[in-house]
Design an enzyme around this catalytic site. Structure first.
Site, PDB file in Angstrom:
ATOM      1  N   CYS A  14      33.826  30.511 -31.176  1.00 32.54           N
ATOM      2  CA  CYS A  14      32.105  30.296 -30.540  1.00 32.54           C
ATOM      3  C   CYS A  14      33.152  30.422 -28.990  1.00 32.54           C
ATOM      4  O   CYS A  14      31.973  31.817 -27.942  1.00 32.54           O
ATOM      5  CB  CYS A  14      32.538  28.902 -29.903  1.00 32.54           C
ATOM      6  SG  CYS A  14      32.042  27.802 -31.130  1.00 32.54           S
ATOM      7  N   ASP A  15      33.960  30.638 -28.909  1.00 30.97           N
ATOM      8  CA  ASP A  15      34.025  31.378 -27.081  1.00 30.97           C
ATOM      9  C   ASP A  15      35.255  32.567 -27.153  1.00 30.97           C
ATOM     10  O   ASP A  15      34.936  33.076 -26.461  1.00 30.97           O
ATOM     11  CB  ASP A  15      35.369  30.018 -26.493  1.00 30.97           C
ATOM     12  CG  ASP A  15      34.616  29.026 -26.517  1.00 30.97           C
ATOM     13  OD1 ASP A  15      33.155  28.777 -26.771  1.00 30.97           O
ATOM     14  OD2 ASP A  15      34.984  27.918 -26.828  1.00 30.97           O
ATOM     15  N   CYS A  20      37.239  26.450 -30.306  1.00 29.63           N
ATOM     16  CA  CYS A  20      36.513  27.203 -31.036  1.00 29.63           C
ATOM     17  C   CYS A  20      36.585  28.728 -31.333  1.00 29.63           C
ATOM     18  O   CYS A  20      36.490  29.182 -29.789  1.00 29.63           O
ATOM     19  CB  CYS A  20      35.493  26.588 -30.923  1.00 29.63           C
ATOM     20  SG  CYS A  20      34.117  27.655 -32.697  1.00 29.63           S
TER      21      CYS A  20
END
Ligand code: NDP
Length: 486
Positions: free
Chosen positions: A185-186, A182
């Site tokens: 997200c990261d 992801c």
């Protein structure tokens, strides 16, 4: 003659294949999804059950949300179990340029809009995950992680798909420590780092683009000699000077130390040579597999693991159970298609209910056993309370069981659980009164009752404080609490 014989044989073969695939209790495919009455489906069975739901939707991506919208528009009671990741994969994307009517829109905004639309039409969203299904009894039994059991007259499975993994050495060891699926997200954790994105589809392109503001270099590793991503997506890559594409390469192993990933072993698929390369992060974007684990092999699946559907309907191999979106679509896997499938599934579910005798009279009959008794227009089941005077007037030896929910608008968990209190107030309307207290507007009352944090739940019986709970409660815990003191 031989040709006619071959055609006839093929026809017989198709009929045989169709009937054996959807062997038991199934729609008649030749009638364009019109429902065959099934003797085992008896709506009367619901009358002695608890927590009955007209249409239970498992999953809250575009398919689940559009099914919710159409289910409500058909006048059915719709409960949508949102799962562990409400909104599904679309919430992890950024700009979407192929959503109907929108030149460019953020994936999370699509979900937010649809969610609001469904909610305004009356869908109830439950932030809980269905972990068990039982389609051997009717109404169908669904059990959630929180221990809630509902009996559904029809079910729509829209559980989507989860990212695939490579299954190579180092992948599990460094999961979350340099290996991820992801970028949304990261990506910020990879400032000035060198990363690889594995895969050549649209997701891989998206992941790479999401990393560009952060990573120093992003190398897309494609196992074949061409990318599968749409041409327009591939063209977007050219705009970024820190994205590189390598073809005919496969990851063999991920290596690292206690801090995380430090390198990868890469195989050149043309020469067979394996080399070790320094890298800080590995983003996997190699496709998805359908989430069917909660179905316990009760529905017929295709070879790919997706739920098999009947003809142009969303009907599965069990009558009254429908599927929509990526869990049943190995072909198109687009948010727009999932939304359309969701619409079809809700229309199918409604048709199924009508065909088995669902009527206005029946709806009134099961109101008593509904999971979410309908709230009548203008009814305010949870009232707000602010002053000590109001508290003294309302909480007295005659007031029976009273819950005071202290919340604050800045406390997200408090805001998330407000609907839960509406639910419990509705369900136990004869034995319980629930007040919500906005901590910021009712500080003197909070001090008076010794409330020092939110959320705090105070339980009074006939004016006496009998319990104080200072952590968020699940639906099951709240139900148990009311049952204990009612
Ligand atoms: P896809 O199945 O489209 O692509 C998977 C990619 O991963 C392929 O390039 C495949 O290679 C590669 N791959 C699979 N297994 C391995 C492996 N073991 N090692 C290395 N590479 C591997 O999946 P996506 O998740 O990209 O897309 C799913 C669907 O979602 C598609 O329909 C896509 O169009 C859609 N989507 C749309 C977006 C948008 O419109 N904005 C954004 C993201 C997804 P190979 O080609 O050789 O099989």
């Amino acid at each position: 003659m031989k040709r006619y014989f071959a055609i006839a044989l093929l026809g017989v073969g198709c009929i045989y294949a169709a009937t054996s695939l959807f062997s038991h209790r199934f729609y008649d495919n030749t009638h364009q999804g019109r429902v065959k009455k099934d003797p085992l489906i008896n709506l009367e069975n619901a009358l002695d059950k608890e927590n009955v739901v007209d249409i239970a939707i498992i999953g809250s991506g575009p398919a689940g949300l559009m099914a919710s919208v159409y289910g409500c528009r058909a006048g059915r009671q719709v409960i949508c179990f949102e799962g562990a990741e409400p909104g599904g994969l679309l919430t992890k994307t950024t700009l979407v340029e192929n959503w109907p009517g929108e030149k460019s829109i953020l994936g999370p905004d699509i979900i937010k809009n649809m969610h609001l639309q469904a909610e305004e039409l009356g869908a109830h969203f439950i932030h809980d995950t269905v972990i068990k299904t039982d389609f051997s009894q009717y109404p169908y039994r669904l059990e959630t992680e929180d221990g809630l059991v509902v009996h559904a007259l029809s079910v729509i499975v829209t559980t989507g798909a989860k990212p695939k993994t490579l299954g190579i050495p180092g992948e599990n060891t460094f999961w979350g420590k340099g290996v991820t699926t992801c970028a949304v997200c990261d990506a910020p954790f990879y400032k000035n780092k060198d990363v690889v994105v594995i895969g050549g589809g649209d997701s891989a392109v998206e992941e790479a683009i999401q990393l560009t503001p952060y990573a120093r270099s992003i190398t897309l590793m494609v196992r074949g000699s061409a990318m599968r991503a749409a041409v327009t997506m591939q063209q977007r890559l050219a705009q970024y000077s820190n994205i590189f594409v390598r073809y005919n390469v496969s990851l063999q192993e991920i290596v690292g130390d206690t801090a995380g990933v430090t390198g990868i072993l890469v195989r050149d698929n043309q020469t067979g040579n394996v080399t070790q390369e320094r890298i800080d992060g590995v983003f996997l974007a190699i496709g998805h597999e359908p989430n069917v684990w909660m179905l316990d092999n009760q529905l017929t699946l295709c070879d790919t693991g997706h739920i098999a559907l009947c003809g142009r309907t969303q009907q599965t191999s069990v009558p009254g159970v429908f599927a929509a979106g990526d869990v049943s679509d190995n072909e198109y896997r687009q948010a727009g298609v999932a939304a359309g499938d969701g619409i079809k599934a809700a229309l199918d579910a409604d048709r199924f209910l009508m065909h088995h005798g669902y009527s206005q009279v029946y709806a009134q009959q099961i109101d008593e056993v509904r999971f979410y008794p309908p709230i009548k227009a203008g009814e305010e089941l949870v009232q707000s309370l602010e002053t000590i005077e109001a508290f003294n007037a309302l909480v007295s030896p005659e007031s029976g069981l009273v819950l005071l929910d202290f919340y604050a608008t800045y406390c997200s968990i408090c805001m998330q659980t407000l609907p839960l209190f509406e639910w419990v107030a509705n369900r136990y309307r004869d034995v319980l009164t629930v007040y919500s207290v906005d901590f910021e507007r009712a500080e003197p009352l909070a001090t008076h009752l010794g409330v020092q944090k939110v959320p705090t739940l105070l339980i009074f019986k006939d004016g006496q404080l009998i319990e104080k709970i200072v952590s968020p409660m699940s639906r099951a815990e709240l139900t148990a609490l009311v049952e204990r003191y009612r």
